[in-house]
Structures are given as C-alpha cells and as structure tokens.
Design a protein around this motif. Sequence first.
Motif, PDB file in Angstrom:
ATOM      1  N   VAL A  28       0.855  -1.195   0.000  1.00  0.00           N
ATOM      2  CA  VAL A  28       0.000   0.000   0.000  1.00  0.00           C
ATOM      3  C   VAL A  28       0.889   1.242   0.000  1.00  0.00           C
ATOM      4  CG1 VAL A  28      -1.589   1.348   1.432  1.00  0.00           C
ATOM      5  CG2 VAL A  28      -1.983  -1.101   1.073  1.00  0.00           C
ATOM      6  N   LEU A  29       0.578   2.173  -0.874  1.00  0.00           N
ATOM      7  CA  LEU A  29       1.414   3.362  -0.970  1.00  0.00           C
ATOM      8  C   LEU A  29       0.727   4.555  -0.306  1.00  0.00           C
ATOM      9  CD1 LEU A  29       4.190   3.848  -2.711  1.00  0.00           C
ATOM     10  CD2 LEU A  29       2.736   5.705  -3.516  1.00  0.00           C
ATOM     11  N   ALA A  30       1.381   5.095   0.692  1.00  0.00           N
ATOM     12  CA  ALA A  30       0.863   6.272   1.385  1.00  0.00           C
ATOM     13  C   ALA A  30       1.720   7.475   1.048  1.00  0.00           C
ATOM     14  CB  ALA A  30       0.857   6.036   2.886  1.00  0.00           C
ATOM     15  N   GLN A  31       1.105   8.640   1.107  1.00  0.00           N
ATOM     16  CA  GLN A  31       1.811   9.862   0.738  1.00  0.00           C
ATOM     17  C   GLN A  31       1.304  10.964   1.650  1.00  0.00           C
ATOM     18  OE1 GLN A  31       2.339  12.700  -2.024  1.00  0.00           O
ATOM     19  NE2 GLN A  31       4.271  12.163  -1.054  1.00  0.00           N
ATOM     20  N   ALA A  32       2.205  11.795   2.138  1.00  0.00           N
ATOM     21  CA  ALA A  32       1.800  12.798   3.119  1.00  0.00           C
ATOM     22  C   ALA A  32       2.117  14.224   2.702  1.00  0.00           C
ATOM     23  CB  ALA A  32       2.444  12.502   4.469  1.00  0.00           C
ATOM     24  N   GLY A  33       2.765  14.398   1.562  1.00  0.00           N
ATOM     25  CA  GLY A  33       3.092  15.770   1.145  1.00  0.00           C
ATOM     26  C   GLY A  33       1.845  16.472   0.615  1.00  0.00           C
ATOM     27  N   SER A  34       1.603  17.672   1.074  1.00  0.00           N
ATOM     28  CA  SER A  34       0.397  18.376   0.639  1.00  0.00           C
ATOM     29  C   SER A  34       0.715  19.656  -0.140  1.00  0.00           C
ATOM     30  CB  SER A  34      -0.494  18.695   1.844  1.00  0.00           C
ATOM     31  OG  SER A  34      -1.012  17.502   2.396  1.00  0.00           O
ATOM     32  N   SER A  35       1.969  19.865  -0.486  1.00  0.00           N
ATOM     33  CA  SER A  35       2.316  20.966  -1.393  1.00  0.00           C
ATOM     34  C   SER A  35       1.771  20.631  -2.774  1.00  0.00           C
ATOM     35  CB  SER A  35       3.842  21.109  -1.462  1.00  0.00           C
ATOM     36  OG  SER A  35       4.396  19.965  -2.091  1.00  0.00           O
ATOM     37  N   ASP A  36       1.904  21.537  -3.704  1.00  0.00           N
ATOM     38  CA  ASP A  36       1.382  21.261  -5.043  1.00  0.00           C
ATOM     39  C   ASP A  36       2.042  20.037  -5.687  1.00  0.00           C
ATOM     40  OD1 ASP A  36      -0.436  22.272  -7.244  1.00  0.00           O
ATOM     41  OD2 ASP A  36       1.493  22.179  -8.284  1.00  0.00           O
ATOM     42  N   PRO A  37       3.386  19.943  -5.719  1.00  0.00           N
ATOM     43  CA  PRO A  37       3.973  18.711  -6.289  1.00  0.00           C
ATOM     44  C   PRO A  37       3.620  17.478  -5.456  1.00  0.00           C
ATOM     45  CG  PRO A  37       5.640  20.439  -6.042  1.00  0.00           C
ATOM     46  CD  PRO A  37       4.412  20.926  -5.350  1.00  0.00           C
ATOM     47  N   GLY A  38       3.437  17.661  -4.141  1.00  0.00           N
ATOM     48  CA  GLY A  38       3.046  16.549  -3.279  1.00  0.00           C
ATOM     49  C   GLY A  38       1.658  16.039  -3.648  1.00  0.00           C
ATOM     50  N   ARG A  39       0.730  16.963  -3.890  1.00  0.00           N
ATOM     51  CA  ARG A  39      -0.624  16.549  -4.268  1.00  0.00           C
ATOM     52  C   ARG A  39      -0.628  15.842  -5.625  1.00  0.00           C
ATOM     53  NH1 ARG A  39      -4.826  21.101  -2.142  1.00  0.00           N
ATOM     54  NH2 ARG A  39      -3.736  21.598  -0.220  1.00  0.00           N
ATOM     55  N   GLU A  40       0.221  16.322  -6.516  1.00  0.00           N
ATOM     56  CA  GLU A  40       0.271  15.723  -7.849  1.00  0.00           C
ATOM     57  C   GLU A  40       0.793  14.284  -7.754  1.00  0.00           C
ATOM     58  OE1 GLU A  40      -1.231  16.446 -11.436  1.00  0.00           O
ATOM     59  OE2 GLU A  40      -1.122  17.953  -9.852  1.00  0.00           O
ATOM     60  N   LEU A  41       1.851  14.128  -6.977  1.00  0.00           N
ATOM     61  CA  LEU A  41       2.412  12.781  -6.783  1.00  0.00           C
ATOM     62  C   LEU A  41       1.376  11.866  -6.137  1.00  0.00           C
ATOM     63  CD1 LEU A  41       4.946  10.923  -6.898  1.00  0.00           C
ATOM     64  CD2 LEU A  41       5.574  11.821  -4.645  1.00  0.00           C
ATOM     65  N   ALA A  42       0.674  12.389  -5.137  1.00  0.00           N
ATOM     66  CA  ALA A  42      -0.360  11.590  -4.456  1.00  0.00           C
ATOM     67  C   ALA A  42      -1.467  11.194  -5.430  1.00  0.00           C
ATOM     68  CB  ALA A  42      -0.940  12.367  -3.281  1.00  0.00           C
ATOM     69  N   ALA A  43      -1.904  12.142  -6.249  1.00  0.00           N
ATOM     70  CA  ALA A  43      -2.996  11.855  -7.187  1.00  0.00           C
ATOM     71  C   ALA A  43      -2.612  10.753  -8.162  1.00  0.00           C
ATOM     72  CB  ALA A  43      -3.366  13.122  -7.954  1.00  0.00           C
ATOM     73  N   ARG A  44      -1.330  10.714  -8.527  1.00  0.00           N
ATOM     74  CA  ARG A  44      -0.875   9.714  -9.488  1.00  0.00           C
ATOM     75  C   ARG A  44      -0.606   8.372  -8.835  1.00  0.00           C
ATOM     76  NH1 ARG A  44       4.008   7.806 -12.361  1.00  0.00           N
ATOM     77  NH2 ARG A  44       5.446   9.071 -11.146  1.00  0.00           N
ATOM     78  N   THR A  45      -0.081   8.375  -7.596  1.00  0.00           N
ATOM     79  CA  THR A  45       0.522   7.151  -7.056  1.00  0.00           C
ATOM     80  C   THR A  45      -0.099   6.621  -5.769  1.00  0.00           C
ATOM     81  OG1 THR A  45       2.120   8.318  -5.647  1.00  0.00           O
ATOM     82  CG2 THR A  45       2.762   7.947  -7.949  1.00  0.00           C
ATOM     83  N   ALA A  46      -0.747   7.466  -4.958  1.00  0.00           N
ATOM     84  CA  ALA A  46      -1.031   7.063  -3.577  1.00  0.00           C
ATOM     85  C   ALA A  46      -2.328   6.281  -3.436  1.00  0.00           C
ATOM     86  CB  ALA A  46      -1.069   8.297  -2.684  1.00  0.00           C
ATOM     87  N   ASP A  47      -2.300   5.301  -2.528  1.00  0.00           N
ATOM     88  CA  ASP A  47      -3.513   4.622  -2.082  1.00  0.00           C
ATOM     89  C   ASP A  47      -4.090   5.342  -0.865  1.00  0.00           C
ATOM     90  OD1 ASP A  47      -3.265   2.298  -3.885  1.00  0.00           O
ATOM     91  OD2 ASP A  47      -1.491   1.847  -2.695  1.00  0.00           O
ATOM     92  N   LEU A  48      -3.213   5.767   0.010  1.00  0.00           N
ATOM     93  CA  LEU A  48      -3.594   6.485   1.223  1.00  0.00           C
ATOM     94  C   LEU A  48      -2.950   7.854   1.184  1.00  0.00           C
ATOM     95  CD1 LEU A  48      -2.993   3.996   4.199  1.00  0.00           C
ATOM     96  CD2 LEU A  48      -5.196   4.738   3.243  1.00  0.00           C
ATOM     97  N   VAL A  49      -3.697   8.882   1.552  1.00  0.00           N
ATOM     98  CA  VAL A  49      -3.136  10.227   1.622  1.00  0.00           C
ATOM     99  C   VAL A  49      -3.342  10.756   3.029  1.00  0.00           C
ATOM    100  CG1 VAL A  49      -3.130  12.544   0.631  1.00  0.00           C
ATOM    101  CG2 VAL A  49      -3.723  10.580  -0.800  1.00  0.00           C
ATOM    102  N   PHE A  50      -2.235  11.052   3.692  1.00  0.00           N
ATOM    103  CA  PHE A  50      -2.305  11.676   5.011  1.00  0.00           C
ATOM    104  C   PHE A  50      -2.222  13.179   4.808  1.00  0.00           C
ATOM    105  CE2 PHE A  50       0.226   7.698   6.200  1.00  0.00           C
ATOM    106  CZ  PHE A  50      -0.930   6.960   6.417  1.00  0.00           C
ATOM    107  N   THR A  51      -2.972  13.917   5.600  1.00  0.00           N
ATOM    108  CA  THR A  51      -2.887  15.370   5.482  1.00  0.00           C
ATOM    109  C   THR A  51      -3.206  15.990   6.834  1.00  0.00           C
ATOM    110  OG1 THR A  51      -3.583  17.270   4.138  1.00  0.00           O
ATOM    111  CG2 THR A  51      -5.316  15.716   4.800  1.00  0.00           C
ATOM    112  N   ALA A  52      -2.891  17.270   6.961  1.00  0.00           N
ATOM    113  CA  ALA A  52      -3.225  18.017   8.171  1.00  0.00           C
ATOM    114  C   ALA A  52      -4.273  19.050   7.808  1.00  0.00           C
ATOM    115  CB  ALA A  52      -1.975  18.699   8.728  1.00  0.00           C
TER     116      ALA A  52
END
Lengths: 449, 449
Positions: B215-239
């Motif tokens: 399972v791929l999780a991603q926690a970056g919420s900057s613009d490139p972080g969101r883009e990476l998450a949209a392409r790759t993540a199963d789980l997205v952590f955010t604040a």
Amino acid sequence: MTQRFLKLGAFLSGNGSHGGSWRLPGVAPDAGTSFDLYRHVAQKLEAGKFDALFMNDTVSVPELDPHVLARNPQAVRWDPLTLLPALAVVTRHLGLIATANTTYNEPFTLARRFASLDQLSGGRAGWNLVTSLGGGENYNRDDHVLHAQRYERAEEFFNVITGLWDSWEDDAVVGDKDSGIYLDVDKLHVLNHKGPHFQVKGPLNAPRPPQGYPVLAQAGSSDPGRELAARTADLVFTAAQTLEEAQAFIRDVKGRAAKYGRHPDSLKVLPGVSVITAPTQAEAQAKYDQLQDLLDPAASLKGISNFINIGVDLSAHPLDGPVPLPDVIPETNTHKSRQRLVLDLIRRENPTIRQLFRKLTAGGHRILIGTPETVADDFAAWFHQGGADGFNIMFSHLPGGVDDFVDLVVPELQRRGLFRTEYEGRTLRENLGLARPGNRFADGGKRRA
Amino acid sequence: MTQRFLKLGAFLSGNGSHGGSWRLPGVAPDAGTSFDLYRHVAQKLEAGKFDALFMNDTVSVPELDPHVLARNPQAVRWDPLTLLPALAVVTRHLGLIATANTTYNEPFTLARRFASLDQLSGGRAGWNLVTSLGGGENYNRDDHVLHAQRYERAEEFFNVITGLWDSWEDDAVVGDKDSGIYLDVDKLHVLNHKGPHFQVKGPLNAPRPPQGYPVLAQAGSSDPGRELAARTADLVFTAAQTLEEAQAFIRDVKGRAAKYGRHPDSLKVLPGVSVITAPTQAEAQAKYDQLQDLLDPAASLKGISNFINIGVDLSAHPLDGPVPLPDVIPETNTHKSRQRLVLDLIRRENPTIRQLFRKLTAGGHRILIGTPETVADDFAAWFHQGGADGFNIMFSHLPGGVDDFVDLVVPELQRRGLFRTEYEGRTLRENLGLARPGNRFADGGKRRA
C-alpha cells in the motif's frame, strides 16, 4: 580459566546452499521464502546452542541465462535485514548476522538498521561486511565497482559507521522525568566526517548499540580483504579445502592484527564446511548422493564456471574429461580468493569436470560427509591444530540439514567437551568471548581488553 | 453493497507524538526504544480493528541546540523497517506502514525491503513515501536537496520501484520438483530503466509482493506533493485544522486523480487528528493539561519555530503577546503545506504565542479533546460531509493514548456502524477496500478495478 569451546555459526541461504535442496521429498518447494521454515531453523539452532545464524545476500540476480535461472531458487530471496528482526522476536540467545555490502549502501542507513536490530535483539546483531559480488547495474552504474575501489570504500565505510555508532555514549539516555532532561548532551559526539568517499556529519539518531558495535564479520580472503579483516573483524569466515590452507590463513590474518593493536584472540576464524551427517557413513553418503542427483549438471556447471571465473565454460566440455585450464587465467573482479582456492584444488588433484563439480556444490567450501563421530573427529583436529576457532556450517538443505546436525553432531561435540551446553552470556559478543568496543570519543578510541 | 466504514490509521512516533508524553507517571522513560511497548500497542490496535499502524521517520537529528536536544526523546529512535518486521510476527491483521524517503535511498534497496516485509506479513506492508525533511548532511551533501528536485526524483523513484516489483509475474515461482524448474522465466521482465536520476537494470531478486505493490501512502500536501499523491497514492495523510480545509483538500487531490485514469475512491484521504479522550470532558481536558504541563515552553517554542519556519524565533517573544509575523515570510524547503496551514491559522484566529503553542503540540494536526461520544460525533460529521475517508490518529502518549482510544472510542464508532467489528480481508489492501495493482508487463499496465 573458562573452558575453550569451538564457535558455531550457521550459514543460511534460501532453503539450503545446495542447488538440489528444494527438490527433496517433504520440503515445501517455496520454503526458501517461507517464514515458518526460518523460524523452525532459528529455534532449532538455538536449541543446539549455536552462536549465530548468518544470512548471505546479493543485490542482483547474477545469471539471467534461462536454463540456469529457471533452476535457481535463490534468484528470489529474503532481504536479511527484514528477516532477522522477525527472527529476533522468536529467539532469545541466537546471534543474528546479516550480510550487507559497503559498495551500494550508505553508512548512515546501515548504522541505523544495525543499531535498531541490536536494540531489538538485546545485543545479538552482527554485520557481515562485504563489498558485494555484483549489483552495479542496479545502482546507477554500467558495471560493478572495481575490487580495489570497493575495498578503499569499505575501509572508510567502517570508519564512518563505527563513528556514527559512537555518536552517543552508552549512558547518554538519562530519561529524568523530574527535570525533563531526556538526553545528556555532554555525551553527544558529532562525527563531521569528510573523506574521499563519504561526507557524513551525524549524529546518528539512535542510541549506541547494546554491544557497542554489532559483531563485525568479514568474509573476503583476498589481500585487501585480509587487511580489512585484521583491522576490523570480530569473526572471519573463510573457505579452506585442507587443514594446511586453513592454518596458513589463520596465521596470516591473525598475524596482521598486531599492527592494528589487536590481540590474535580478538579475531575468531571460522572456516566454512558443509556437513552431511547420519548415524552411519553409508546413510550420510546416500543423503549426499540424493542431493547430487537432483542437480541439473549443465546449469550447475555454468553456475560454477561463472563463480570461479577461470575463462572456461565447463558445461561445454565432457563431464569425464579433465578440466581444461587456459594458459592465461583472467583477472577477476570478484571471488579473488575463491578463484585461487579452486585453481590450487585443480592443480593439486587434477580432477575430471565431474569430480570438480562434486567438490564445488558448496560454493568452494569443504564438504564433509560422515557420522557424528567422524565429523567430531574432524572438527577436533582442525580446532586443536590451529585450523579453526570454530566453523561456519553451510547447511546443504533446510530444515533437514539443521535438524540432523543439532540432533546428531552437537551432542557428540558436547560429550567431548568441545562445545557449550548452555549459553555463557546474554549478548552475541559475550557468547563469542569478544570484548565490547569502547567509544572512540569517550574511551580514548581503544577497544576494551 | 458492503457497508462503508471509516478507515483508521495509528500514527506512532517515539512513545507519543506529544513532547511531554515520556514524563507521564507509569510510563518507562525509555519506552520509545522498548520493543515491549510497541508490541503492546500493535496488539491493542489490532484488538481495536485498526487498519494500520504508521511509523514516521527522519534521517537526521534535526535540532542540535542543547536546550532543545536535551528534551527531545525522538532524537534517538527506531528504524521503522527494522521494527515493523518484528511487529509482523506478533500481529495477524494489522497493516504495517513504514516511512522511507526517496531522496537518500536507492529504489533497488527499498524495493527489496518492502517486498520482504509484504511477504513476511502476508500482505500487510505499506510504504509512506516522503522526500524527507532533511538529512543531506548525512548523505554526502552540504545541504538538503531542494524541494522541486526532491519531487522530480520521487516521481522517477516510484516508476522504478514499481517496475522492480513487477520483475516477476505473480505466478512466476512454480517450484516443480519433478522437472527441476523453480522459476518460469517467461514471467520475468527485466526493467532496463535509464532516467535522469536512476539507472536500474533489474530484475529484483524477490518475488512479486503478495499485494502486488505494498500500500502506498503519501503525506506531502504541497502542489507537487498533491500531484504525486494523485498519481501514485492509495492512502493520503494530510493536516487540516477545519472541516472546510479538509473538504477543499479532498476535492483537490481526488480531482487530480482523474487525469491519471484513477477513480476518486482509489485514494483514501486520512486527515491526522490527535485525540485525547476520557469518559467525561473534564477528565479528557485534565489529561491534556497534564501533558501540556510537562512541556518546556522555551524548547517547545524553538522546535515549533523551526518546524513552521516563518522567520521568527517564538521563544524570544512574550508568551502572552501576539505572534509577530514578519512582513516577508521566507520560502521554505520543507513543510511547505504545513507553513501555509499555520499562517492561515494565525491570520484566522490571531492567537497569542501561548494559544498558538497549545494548538501546535501535534505537529500542526488538529487536537480533539472529548468524550467517546463527542469524538464520534466529530468523526461522523467529517466522514459524512466529505472531509475524511477516515483518520490517522496521532497518539499523544503511549500506551495510554492507544488504550483509551481502543477501549472508549472504537466501541462507540462500532455501535454507530461507522467502523468494522471484524477485519474484512486478509491483506491491508483488502481491508482498505483497495484494488490489487496489476503487473505493468502482464496486465497492460492497468490497475485492476
């Protein structure tokens, strides 16, 4: 004076170091990637009072020739530093030694992993430092890094990783709830290393390992390998076909230790040996023959040809003809000492290809087929005549090879007073009779005697 | 149709994400490096049917100021990929998610570790992909790699690591004892990757992970972080401090997924929340106040100042005065989205330094102090109003915070039909309701629906 026992390490590789092991009746075919197999083996080794188990490793699939690859269960394998933490939970005394290379890793990363494994296991971690047999193609390179450069990097890697383990003194974690002080910052030492291969500031974000440093093992037997071992190693693995070879190796490597201020006893030399045992010689021989019959000769000969790298594809020559040594043996970038051992063997015994093949199914290590009594006789002779501080047992097949050794050979060694009946200490260092290294920043850089 | 439950992850960090946690009565002061603590916590989370535990990580000691460092138990910590294999042995259902960075690791190395953890745990591994908050000084650099370069490398790292996991098709290990064929070499795919950051030939020397990919999780919420998450993540952590922030984030990141051919439901977004709970509101508040009283304000304010990086050392200003925002907020190389969240909070609420400090003791995540009923009300509102697919619970203190949540809040969530009473599946993907990724070489590169 404490009785002097031989040390026993268990070399584990897939579900056996012999290529035919997975085809034995009763063994699950995917046992090499089954945790249940390794749990059984680790617990059995601990019941047999082994010092440590030792996992080999590679960072590539070395041979993609389809005929060889299709028959190579070790093309897919465990990551040692993932499997050993799991085994730490199901054992209490057994040392856990992982191979990890200095060529394609960074010291900060490995320092953390081994510090955590040492913490998790209560001081039972060991690191088998290798420069790797290959893998450059998976680490941003066209080729494997050259031998001399690998050893230069390994020397510096050792300095950095031990410096990182010394980041915090042993008693730096104070955890004083009243004052709110968790760490004694006067016991912090920032490394600030800048060298030809590494620039590492530190500190490590882990406490000093329970053993000071995990037990350091080294298996390279080339000249730079011996020098690195003499300076850094607690355990030295080597391959020797004869007692004389082993004696010469031990004299040499322990002789080199003095110039680094180390006592010969601070290096324990463990030649590898593959043991096939049964209550009678005929049964032991039958077990070995059964394994041999499960090998595909062409695939095995191709594997051996790559491994010893003498410039000949043995699979292209008659099995019962002589080994066709070329006039010029090519320079090899890996297995330098193993190439020499095999050349010595060929020149000494002049075997046919079939005979050579039967001698090399344990990666160039000695193969000992015998009853518990004859195995114990052999071990005693090597141990008492300066050929071994103990042995690294290459288990041909799992779990049967471990079960046989622990059930048959260990009691015979114990009966003769050659091997412990209880673990002497709590940590792997204590069981091996090795001093705990001091902190270079706090103890003047000396290892404690 | 299967009932839709919220997902629960447990964020674990040292012996609690709150800096005062280690000083609580009854907690062993070195509990953060004690395996017994983590075993208890993991088993308790599993009893509470949590989807996964999630370990954070860093590859440096971020702040060497002696006043701060002396009070920072997380300066010395576990390596997640060493601790999680050990926890795999003492759990059966819980997902095990390790943070590992793409900036100072190599894809071949991480591919092996996660493949082995997935194998060992029977398909329960997860990888929280980060680009790291720092650490360049420990990896041969003067400074941390810049944000944009880190994300470029992360994008390529993802392509390489998934390509390595696809080296072997799912059924490539045949283990046919009769023929001696162990691997079906027609199901091997050599990657041969050459890109700006990596040159990796492959194949990986491990079977395809049980989950296809962990399972791929991603926690970056900057613009490139969101883009990476949209392409790759199963789980997205955010604040997110407010429901509106969370709703906007979810709309944005799920909205970006369509252009990568992904369904919005294939990303599960879990805002972080620190929950302090007790049978009554007054008791819950008293627990939180007790933790707050154990913090050293100067050390905490300095830590917060570094963390949000708005160009002011808050510890140098009056606690009960306003937050002195400079006219120009400096560009930050880490925590980009967290900086924005804190600036929004300051502008929205105009807090004193003391009030801000009390809001930021969970790293910018929301702090929820309440009874099981009010916590469940809050969770239900976010879940039903598009603010969360579930929550990543930031446990302020261990093991007490976990025990409280599992004993008090979980039964209330279950009673309301918001949370499972039994695990639905065998793997983490199955429990999360996520499809198993196909093999790019065998299944046309599509994720299975």
